[in-house]
Design a protein around this motif. Structure first.
Motif, PDB file in Angstrom:
ATOM      1  N   VAL A   1       0.806  -1.212   0.000  1.00 50.67           N
ATOM      2  CA  VAL A   1       0.000   0.000   0.000  1.00 50.67           C
ATOM      3  C   VAL A   1       0.841   1.265   0.000  1.00 50.67           C
ATOM      4  CG1 VAL A   1      -1.995  -1.095   1.080  1.00 50.67           C
ATOM      5  CG2 VAL A   1      -0.275   0.009   2.520  1.00 50.67           C
ATOM      6  N   GLY A   2       2.136   1.146   0.260  1.00 48.75           N
ATOM      7  CA  GLY A   2       2.994   2.316   0.264  1.00 48.75           C
ATOM      8  C   GLY A   2       4.314   2.032   0.944  1.00 48.75           C
ATOM      9  N   SER A   3       5.011   3.114   1.281  1.00 50.38           N
ATOM     10  CA  SER A   3       6.278   2.979   1.993  1.00 50.38           C
ATOM     11  C   SER A   3       6.418   4.130   2.982  1.00 50.38           C
ATOM     12  CB  SER A   3       7.455   2.973   1.009  1.00 50.38           C
ATOM     13  OG  SER A   3       7.504   4.185   0.292  1.00 50.38           O
ATOM     14  N   VAL A   4       7.188   3.890   4.023  1.00 48.49           N
ATOM     15  CA  VAL A   4       7.394   4.899   5.067  1.00 48.49           C
ATOM     16  C   VAL A   4       8.303   5.986   4.520  1.00 48.49           C
ATOM     17  CG1 VAL A   4       8.315   5.355   7.365  1.00 48.49           C
ATOM     18  CG2 VAL A   4       7.074   3.219   6.918  1.00 48.49           C
ATOM     19  N   ASP A   5       7.776   7.216   4.506  1.00 44.84           N
ATOM     20  CA  ASP A   5       8.576   8.359   4.070  1.00 44.84           C
ATOM     21  C   ASP A   5       9.382   8.925   5.239  1.00 44.84           C
ATOM     22  OD1 ASP A   5       9.266  10.442   2.022  1.00 44.84           O
ATOM     23  OD2 ASP A   5       8.366  11.725   3.557  1.00 44.84           O
ATOM     24  N   HIS A   6       8.685   9.214   6.332  1.00 44.59           N
ATOM     25  CA  HIS A   6       9.383   9.687   7.526  1.00 44.59           C
ATOM     26  C   HIS A   6       8.515   9.471   8.759  1.00 44.59           C
ATOM     27  CE1 HIS A   6       7.218  13.318   6.133  1.00 44.59           C
ATOM     28  NE2 HIS A   6       7.218  13.707   7.384  1.00 44.59           N
TER      29      HIS A   6
ATOM     30  N   GLY B   1       0.440   5.269  -3.263  1.00 56.32           N
ATOM     31  CA  GLY B   1       0.217   5.454  -4.696  1.00 56.32           C
ATOM     32  C   GLY B   1       1.466   5.964  -5.385  1.00 56.32           C
ATOM     33  N   GLY B   2       1.282   6.436  -6.588  1.00 58.36           N
ATOM     34  CA  GLY B   2       2.409   6.939  -7.359  1.00 58.36           C
ATOM     35  C   GLY B   2       3.250   5.800  -7.905  1.00 58.36           C
ATOM     36  N   PHE B   3       4.315   6.174  -8.565  1.00 57.94           N
ATOM     37  CA  PHE B   3       5.235   5.205  -9.147  1.00 57.94           C
ATOM     38  C   PHE B   3       6.648   5.699  -8.902  1.00 57.94           C
ATOM     39  CE2 PHE B   3       7.689   3.503 -12.765  1.00 57.94           C
ATOM     40  CZ  PHE B   3       7.503   2.159 -12.523  1.00 57.94           C
ATOM     41  N   LEU B   4       7.442   4.903  -8.229  1.00 58.55           N
ATOM     42  CA  LEU B   4       8.817   5.251  -7.880  1.00 58.55           C
ATOM     43  C   LEU B   4       8.891   6.590  -7.146  1.00 58.55           C
ATOM     44  CD1 LEU B   4      10.634   4.145 -11.151  1.00 58.55           C
ATOM     45  CD2 LEU B   4      10.463   2.890  -9.009  1.00 58.55           C
ATOM     46  N   GLY B   5       7.883   6.827  -6.285  1.00 59.33           N
ATOM     47  CA  GLY B   5       7.867   8.050  -5.491  1.00 59.33           C
ATOM     48  C   GLY B   5       7.274   9.254  -6.192  1.00 59.33           C
ATOM     49  N   ILE B   6       6.981   9.156  -7.475  1.00 53.94           N
ATOM     50  CA  ILE B   6       6.406  10.272  -8.220  1.00 53.94           C
ATOM     51  C   ILE B   6       4.891  10.164  -8.163  1.00 53.94           C
ATOM     52  CG2 ILE B   6       6.210  11.380 -10.480  1.00 53.94           C
ATOM     53  CD1 ILE B   6       9.021  10.201 -11.070  1.00 53.94           C
ATOM     54  N   GLY B   7       4.257  11.244  -7.740  1.00 53.58           N
ATOM     55  CA  GLY B   7       2.802  11.255  -7.653  1.00 53.58           C
ATOM     56  C   GLY B   7       2.246  10.593  -6.415  1.00 53.58           C
ATOM     57  N   ALA B   8       3.104  10.232  -5.473  1.00 57.23           N
ATOM     58  CA  ALA B   8       2.644   9.597  -4.241  1.00 57.23           C
ATOM     59  C   ALA B   8       2.024  10.644  -3.323  1.00 57.23           C
ATOM     60  CB  ALA B   8       3.798   8.899  -3.540  1.00 57.23           C
ATOM     61  N   LYS B   9       1.029  10.222  -2.549  1.00 52.92           N
ATOM     62  CA  LYS B   9       0.351  11.096  -1.590  1.00 52.92           C
ATOM     63  C   LYS B   9       0.814  10.719  -0.188  1.00 52.92           C
ATOM     64  CE  LYS B   9      -4.243  12.155   0.194  1.00 52.92           C
ATOM     65  NZ  LYS B   9      -5.678  11.851   0.052  1.00 52.92           N
ATOM     66  N   PRO B  10       1.395  11.668   0.562  1.00 54.99           N
ATOM     67  CA  PRO B  10       1.806  11.366   1.934  1.00 54.99           C
ATOM     68  C   PRO B  10       0.615  11.465   2.888  1.00 54.99           C
ATOM     69  CG  PRO B  10       2.501  13.585   1.346  1.00 54.99           C
ATOM     70  CD  PRO B  10       1.839  12.996   0.120  1.00 54.99           C
ATOM     71  N   VAL B  11       0.427  10.442   3.705  1.00 53.01           N
ATOM     72  CA  VAL B  11      -0.609  10.452   4.737  1.00 53.01           C
ATOM     73  C   VAL B  11       0.029  10.043   6.062  1.00 53.01           C
ATOM     74  CG1 VAL B  11      -2.496   9.978   3.121  1.00 53.01           C
ATOM     75  CG2 VAL B  11      -1.376   8.085   4.282  1.00 53.01           C
ATOM     76  N   SER B  12      -0.521  10.568   7.148  1.00 54.75           N
ATOM     77  CA  SER B  12       0.032  10.292   8.472  1.00 54.75           C
ATOM     78  C   SER B  12      -0.904   9.375   9.249  1.00 54.75           C
ATOM     79  CB  SER B  12       0.215  11.612   9.234  1.00 54.75           C
ATOM     80  OG  SER B  12       0.740  11.380  10.513  1.00 54.75           O
TER      81      SER B  12
ATOM     82  N   LYS C   1      -5.135   0.361   0.545  1.00 53.68           N
ATOM     83  CA  LYS C   1      -4.602   1.471  -0.235  1.00 53.68           C
ATOM     84  C   LYS C   1      -5.694   2.514  -0.492  1.00 53.68           C
ATOM     85  CE  LYS C   1      -1.457   0.988  -3.460  1.00 53.68           C
ATOM     86  NZ  LYS C   1      -0.736   0.707  -4.731  1.00 53.68           N
ATOM     87  N   ASP C   2      -6.909   2.061  -0.807  1.00 53.20           N
ATOM     88  CA  ASP C   2      -8.003   2.997  -1.073  1.00 53.20           C
ATOM     89  C   ASP C   2      -8.332   3.847   0.155  1.00 53.20           C
ATOM     90  OD1 ASP C   2      -8.211   2.195  -3.705  1.00 53.20           O
ATOM     91  OD2 ASP C   2      -9.811   0.741  -3.296  1.00 53.20           O
ATOM     92  N   ARG C   3      -8.363   3.234   1.348  1.00 52.37           N
ATOM     93  CA  ARG C   3      -8.650   3.987   2.571  1.00 52.37           C
ATOM     94  C   ARG C   3      -7.552   5.008   2.857  1.00 52.37           C
ATOM     95  NH1 ARG C   3     -11.774   5.992   5.118  1.00 52.37           N
ATOM     96  NH2 ARG C   3     -11.327   5.492   7.245  1.00 52.37           N
ATOM     97  N   LEU C   4      -6.311   4.620   2.638  1.00 51.17           N
ATOM     98  CA  LEU C   4      -5.212   5.552   2.860  1.00 51.17           C
ATOM     99  C   LEU C   4      -5.284   6.713   1.872  1.00 51.17           C
ATOM    100  CD1 LEU C   4      -2.322   3.033   3.538  1.00 51.17           C
ATOM    101  CD2 LEU C   4      -3.272   4.659   5.183  1.00 51.17           C
ATOM    102  N   LYS C   5      -5.643   6.432   0.623  1.00 50.24           N
ATOM    103  CA  LYS C   5      -5.754   7.497  -0.387  1.00 50.24           C
ATOM    104  C   LYS C   5      -6.864   8.485  -0.041  1.00 50.24           C
ATOM    105  CE  LYS C   5      -3.987   5.142  -4.478  1.00 50.24           C
ATOM    106  NZ  LYS C   5      -4.353   4.623  -5.811  1.00 50.24           N
TER     107      LYS C   5
END
Length: 98
Positions: A32-37, A52-63, A87-91
């Motif tokens: 569903v994603g990866s930990v950014d910070h 979401g996104g591809f290779l970090g491009i277009g990804a949406k950060p959620v906390s 993934k849908d709930r996180l988006k």
């Protein structure tokens, strides 16, 4: 992926240095994603996941609270997390802004 043989991380390992970049798997064991910070440390921290996104491009950060994630190491020592979020709930969550 069979997580039953993976070793859960201890509270002292729940740090940005260990968690950043970890893959997050959702309810159906889909990525569903990866930990950014990470904001904070230990069990009271919040984790920002790029969804979401591809290779970090277009990804949406959620906390999300770190308590919503179960961090562990696989047989190769790689850290990943499992959550009940899809993934849908996180988006659908509001975008996190620092």
């Amino acid at each position: 992926m069979d997580h039953s043989k993976h070793v859960r991380l201890g509270t002292d390992e729940l740090t940005a240095a260990v968690l950043e970049g970890a893959t997050v798997y959702g309810a159906d064991d889909d990525k569903v994603g990866s930990v950014d910070h990470v904001h904070g440390s230990g069990r009271s921290a919040n984790v920002v996941i790029d969804v979401g996104g591809f290779l970090g491009i277009g990804a949406k950060p959620v906390s999300v609270p770190i308590s919503d994630l179960d961090f562990m190491r696989d047989e190769d020592g790689d850290v990943h997390a499992v959550t009940s979020w899809t993934k849908d709930r996180l988006k659908e969550m509001p975008e996190h802004r620092d």
